[in-house]
Scaffold this motif. Sequence first.
Motif, PDB file in Angstrom:
ATOM      1  N   PHE A 193       0.824  -1.216   0.000  1.00 16.46           N
ATOM      2  CA  PHE A 193       0.000   0.000   0.000  1.00 16.46           C
ATOM      3  C   PHE A 193       0.859   1.268   0.000  1.00 16.46           C
ATOM      4  O   PHE A 193       0.420   2.317  -0.453  1.00 16.46           O
ATOM      5  CB  PHE A 193      -0.944   0.006   1.209  1.00 16.46           C
ATOM      6  CG  PHE A 193      -2.055  -0.998   1.094  1.00 16.46           C
ATOM      7  CD1 PHE A 193      -3.183  -0.707   0.351  1.00 16.46           C
ATOM      8  CD2 PHE A 193      -1.958  -2.240   1.701  1.00 16.46           C
ATOM      9  CE1 PHE A 193      -4.215  -1.625   0.234  1.00 16.46           C
ATOM     10  CE2 PHE A 193      -2.984  -3.170   1.579  1.00 16.46           C
ATOM     11  CZ  PHE A 193      -4.112  -2.867   0.842  1.00 16.46           C
ATOM     12  N   THR A 228      -7.447  -7.560   2.517  1.00 17.58           N
ATOM     13  CA  THR A 228      -7.637  -6.126   2.386  1.00 17.58           C
ATOM     14  C   THR A 228      -9.010  -5.808   1.796  1.00 17.58           C
ATOM     15  O   THR A 228      -9.252  -4.702   1.345  1.00 17.58           O
ATOM     16  CB  THR A 228      -6.513  -5.522   1.520  1.00 17.58           C
ATOM     17  OG1 THR A 228      -6.544  -6.145   0.236  1.00 17.58           O
ATOM     18  CG2 THR A 228      -5.170  -5.778   2.142  1.00 17.58           C
ATOM     19  N   HIS A 264      -6.373 -13.923  -0.330  1.00 21.33           N
ATOM     20  CA  HIS A 264      -7.789 -14.262  -0.507  1.00 21.33           C
ATOM     21  C   HIS A 264      -8.243 -15.198   0.624  1.00 21.33           C
ATOM     22  O   HIS A 264      -9.295 -14.979   1.230  1.00 21.33           O
ATOM     23  CB  HIS A 264      -8.044 -14.905  -1.873  1.00 21.33           C
ATOM     24  CG  HIS A 264      -9.520 -15.089  -2.135  1.00 21.33           C
ATOM     25  ND1 HIS A 264     -10.320 -14.050  -2.555  1.00 21.33           N
ATOM     26  CD2 HIS A 264     -10.346 -16.153  -1.963  1.00 21.33           C
ATOM     27  CE1 HIS A 264     -11.577 -14.475  -2.646  1.00 21.33           C
ATOM     28  NE2 HIS A 264     -11.623 -15.745  -2.298  1.00 21.33           N
TER      29      HIS A 264
HETATM   30  C1  LIG Z   1      -1.283  -5.997  -0.606  1.00 19.55           C
HETATM   31  C2  LIG Z   1      -2.094  -7.051  -1.273  1.00 19.55           C
HETATM   32  C3  LIG Z   1      -3.409  -7.193  -0.879  1.00 19.55           C
HETATM   33  C4  LIG Z   1      -4.215  -8.143  -1.478  1.00 19.55           C
HETATM   34  N1  LIG Z   1      -5.503  -8.281  -1.045  1.00 19.55           N
HETATM   35  C5  LIG Z   1      -6.277  -9.224  -1.599  1.00 19.55           C
HETATM   36  C6  LIG Z   1      -7.617  -9.435  -1.146  1.00 19.55           C
HETATM   37  O1  LIG Z   1      -8.105  -8.787  -0.228  1.00 19.55           O
HETATM   38  N2  LIG Z   1      -8.350 -10.376  -1.769  1.00 19.55           N
HETATM   39  C7  LIG Z   1      -7.869 -11.135  -2.804  1.00 19.55           C
HETATM   40  O2  LIG Z   1      -8.609 -11.967  -3.337  1.00 19.55           O
HETATM   41  N3  LIG Z   1      -6.611 -10.963  -3.225  1.00 19.55           N
HETATM   42  C8  LIG Z   1      -5.810 -10.019  -2.662  1.00 19.55           C
HETATM   43  N4  LIG Z   1      -4.543  -9.848  -3.145  1.00 19.55           N
HETATM   44  C9  LIG Z   1      -4.153 -10.506  -4.405  1.00 19.55           C
HETATM   45  C10 LIG Z   1      -3.735 -11.945  -4.282  1.00 19.55           C
HETATM   46  O3  LIG Z   1      -2.371 -12.007  -3.964  1.00 19.55           O
HETATM   47  C11 LIG Z   1      -3.963 -12.662  -5.623  1.00 19.55           C
HETATM   48  O4  LIG Z   1      -3.257 -11.982  -6.630  1.00 19.55           O
HETATM   49  C12 LIG Z   1      -5.420 -12.734  -6.041  1.00 19.55           C
HETATM   50  O5  LIG Z   1      -6.204 -13.218  -4.972  1.00 19.55           O
HETATM   51  C13 LIG Z   1      -5.546 -13.662  -7.233  1.00 19.55           C
HETATM   52  O6  LIG Z   1      -6.872 -13.673  -7.699  1.00 19.55           O
HETATM   53  P1  LIG Z   1      -7.429 -14.939  -8.489  1.00 19.55           P
HETATM   54  O7  LIG Z   1      -7.319 -16.146  -7.645  1.00 19.55           O
HETATM   55  O8  LIG Z   1      -8.775 -14.562  -8.994  1.00 19.55           O
HETATM   56  O9  LIG Z   1      -6.480 -14.978  -9.763  1.00 19.55           O
HETATM   57  P2  LIG Z   1      -5.380 -16.041 -10.166  1.00 19.55           P
HETATM   58  O10 LIG Z   1      -4.405 -16.238  -9.102  1.00 19.55           O
HETATM   59  O11 LIG Z   1      -4.908 -15.635 -11.510  1.00 19.55           O
HETATM   60  O12 LIG Z   1      -6.188 -17.395 -10.284  1.00 19.55           O
HETATM   61  C14 LIG Z   1      -7.125 -17.672 -11.273  1.00 19.55           C
HETATM   62  C15 LIG Z   1      -7.551 -19.098 -11.060  1.00 19.55           C
HETATM   63  O13 LIG Z   1      -8.592 -19.404 -11.974  1.00 19.55           O
HETATM   64  C16 LIG Z   1      -8.402 -20.725 -12.454  1.00 19.55           C
HETATM   65  N5  LIG Z   1      -9.075 -20.797 -13.740  1.00 19.55           N
HETATM   66  C17 LIG Z   1      -8.791 -20.084 -14.858  1.00 19.55           C
HETATM   67  N6  LIG Z   1      -9.634 -20.424 -15.866  1.00 19.55           N
HETATM   68  C18 LIG Z   1     -10.470 -21.363 -15.376  1.00 19.55           C
HETATM   69  C19 LIG Z   1     -11.549 -22.116 -15.922  1.00 19.55           C
HETATM   70  N7  LIG Z   1     -11.965 -21.932 -17.180  1.00 19.55           N
HETATM   71  N8  LIG Z   1     -12.178 -22.997 -15.121  1.00 19.55           N
HETATM   72  C20 LIG Z   1     -11.767 -23.210 -13.837  1.00 19.55           C
HETATM   73  N9  LIG Z   1     -10.749 -22.521 -13.274  1.00 19.55           N
HETATM   74  C21 LIG Z   1     -10.117 -21.608 -14.030  1.00 19.55           C
HETATM   75  C22 LIG Z   1      -6.909 -20.893 -12.544  1.00 19.55           C
HETATM   76  O14 LIG Z   1      -6.558 -22.274 -12.495  1.00 19.55           O
HETATM   77  C23 LIG Z   1      -6.444 -20.125 -11.311  1.00 19.55           C
HETATM   78  O15 LIG Z   1      -6.348 -20.983 -10.187  1.00 19.55           O
HETATM   79  C24 LIG Z   1      -3.698  -8.947  -2.514  1.00 19.55           C
HETATM   80  C25 LIG Z   1      -2.361  -8.818  -2.889  1.00 19.55           C
HETATM   81  C26 LIG Z   1      -1.565  -7.886  -2.268  1.00 19.55           C
HETATM   82  C27 LIG Z   1      -0.130  -7.775  -2.668  1.00 19.55           C
END
Ligand SMILES: Cc1cc2nc3c(=O)[nH]c(=O)nc-3n(C[C@H](O)[C@H](O)[C@H](O)COP(=O)(O)OP(=O)(O)OC[C@H]3O[C@@H](n4cnc5c(N)ncnc54)[C@H](O)[C@@H]3O)c2cc1C
Lengths: 249, 310
Positions: free
Chosen positions: A38, B244, B264
């Motif tokens: 942040f 967050t 998350h």
């Molecule tokens: C300071 C800081 C604060 C943060 N705060 C938060 C927070 O409060 N909340 C939060 O969520 N994150 C937070 N994050 C981000 C966190 O680190 C991750 O980057 C984020 O949660 C990833 O989101 P995601 O799982 O949607 O995306 P990704 O990690 O990209 O995952 C996507 C997933 O979808 C799956 N997928 C893709 N296509 C398909 C399909 N067709 N069918 C089935 N599965 C599929 C993939 O296999 C993968 O597992 C924070 C990061 C930082 C640095």
Amino acid sequence: MKVLVAVKRVIDANVKVRVKADGTGVETTNVKMSMNPFDEIGIEEAIRLKEAGKATEVIALSAGVQQCQETLRTALAMGADRGILIQTDAELQPLAVAKLFKAVVEKEQPQLVILGKQAIDDDCNQTGQMLSTLLGWAQGTFASKLEPNGDSLTVTREVDGGLETVALKMPAVITTDLRLNEPRYASLPNIMKAKKKPIETLTPDELGVDVSPRLKTLKVVEPPPRKSGVRVSSVAELVDKLRNEAKVI
Amino acid sequence: MSVLVVAEHDNTNLKPATLNAVTAAAKLGDVAVLVAGSNCHGVAEAAAKIGGVAKVLLADDPAYEHRLAENLAALVAKLAPGFTHVLATATSAGKNVMPRVAALLDVAQISDISAVEGADTFVRPIYAGNALATVQSSDPIKVITVRATGFDPAPAEGGSAAIETVDPAGDSGLSQFVGQALSKSERPELTSARVIISGGRGMQSGENFHLLEKVADKLGAAVGASRAAVDAGFVPNDYQVGQTGKIVAPELYIAVGISGAIQHLAGMKDSKVIVAINKDEDAPILQVADYSLVADLFQAVPELAAELEK
Ligand SMILES: Cc1cc2nc3c(=O)[nH]c(=O)nc-3n(C[C@H](O)[C@H](O)[C@H](O)COP(=O)(O)OP(=O)(O)OC[C@H]3O[C@@H](n4cnc5c(N)ncnc54)[C@H](O)[C@@H]3O)c2cc1C
């Protein structure tokens, strides 16, 4: 407009944190440390204000051990003009940090102070609000947009129900939320340049601040683990388990 | 010992999260609830009905219409010396105002407590919930924000507390409310929903969230998201679950196309039952899920909606 940005040295967001076996805290030896995410957003915002001709100087400020110099160097490499480290080995809690920062604000007289909304180590979410209070200033917490206009600052805030906009009298304290901007990476030439930028070192004593902790940590433990789950092979099996085994639908 | 709980409301409705703070407060002493707002008498009446509340303090003044932190904190700090503890829920509103109260009183704030161990000792998660710290306060007044998922809600009905009017503490003139853009939804609020279905980057677009909404309709669920889905603009910021974002602990949490980053997990791993739908069998979310389905979400989610029809 002078902008002061607070930066904290924390365990990197990608490190899997481990609790020490003796229950006194978490393992920090040989662990990668970085600038609180942040706060990177805070530095980025200040630099953008400078690039837009709205800020004249960006000062990065940190409090803590000598290694916080590295965090300040990162801020300088991103584009901050100079750094200030309030150096101490003492445990620092948010109220004490707010008091230290207040003393620096009184010396430096910035019109805007930017902090991160929370540090990802203690997850306190306090220091910006406390600093603003001690200064008798307005606060714009969890900011996702800033628009300075003269002696007022319009801030869009991320709140539980959506977004809220407030107008703050300047000078003011802002805390950043994730969507304020996407911080830049420091380029190699800028990292080299940052080595020559000045960092001033102060101490809590010089600033006349008592940093004694108000909270004592009695113990730190790992949260209870979840029991391991099962793989289901079809949607039909999933729905059956949710209905008849877990009984949650 | 007497405890002041700062109610969260919008001048019309008392926010349910206040009930969880009342439960935490009741562990510490007699509970008084402060309702500060403008034309908010109905909220004070609702607060007076909460089981376990002994007294309601009502500050009805235009300065509190939008609960600007500068004005509200001044009022709370003025009332605080009559109490041993001052609590609010760790919502965006509580986090905004309570550190100001603590600073005015020159005391520490104890953020986001998940358990009360004693009058001065509390448990709070740190490092995105990867550790639980037990902390003891030496301050005369304890200023605390409460993690709603750590405490059951107090009964909304059953009490009959007296409502006492208190003087406002003035308008600081430091900040002004300009406007708000709140998400409108017929669905339950994320933080109080019994079932949540959340989508991540795997959803690929905001449009595709309709797939989740179909399931949500069947289950009476709220819809949430990972940070990646919010950052990509699929859904608004108030959908974000995590360290967050919002902290939730529903009976059932269904994570769709979410990898399960620690940030998350920090927001949902205390859910009673977790389901993960992910095409990657190594996704970390599968390690915390009670039921995991390794499948393409674009096939599995419509199938789930259809199966729930049966
Ligand atoms: C300071 C800081 C604060 C943060 N705060 C938060 C927070 O409060 N909340 C939060 O969520 N994150 C937070 N994050 C981000 C966190 O680190 C991750 O980057 C984020 O949660 C990833 O989101 P995601 O799982 O949607 O995306 P990704 O990690 O990209 O995952 C996507 C997933 O979808 C799956 N997928 C893709 N296509 C398909 C399909 N067709 N069918 C089935 N599965 C599929 C993939 O296999 C993968 O597992 C924070 C990061 C930082 C640095």
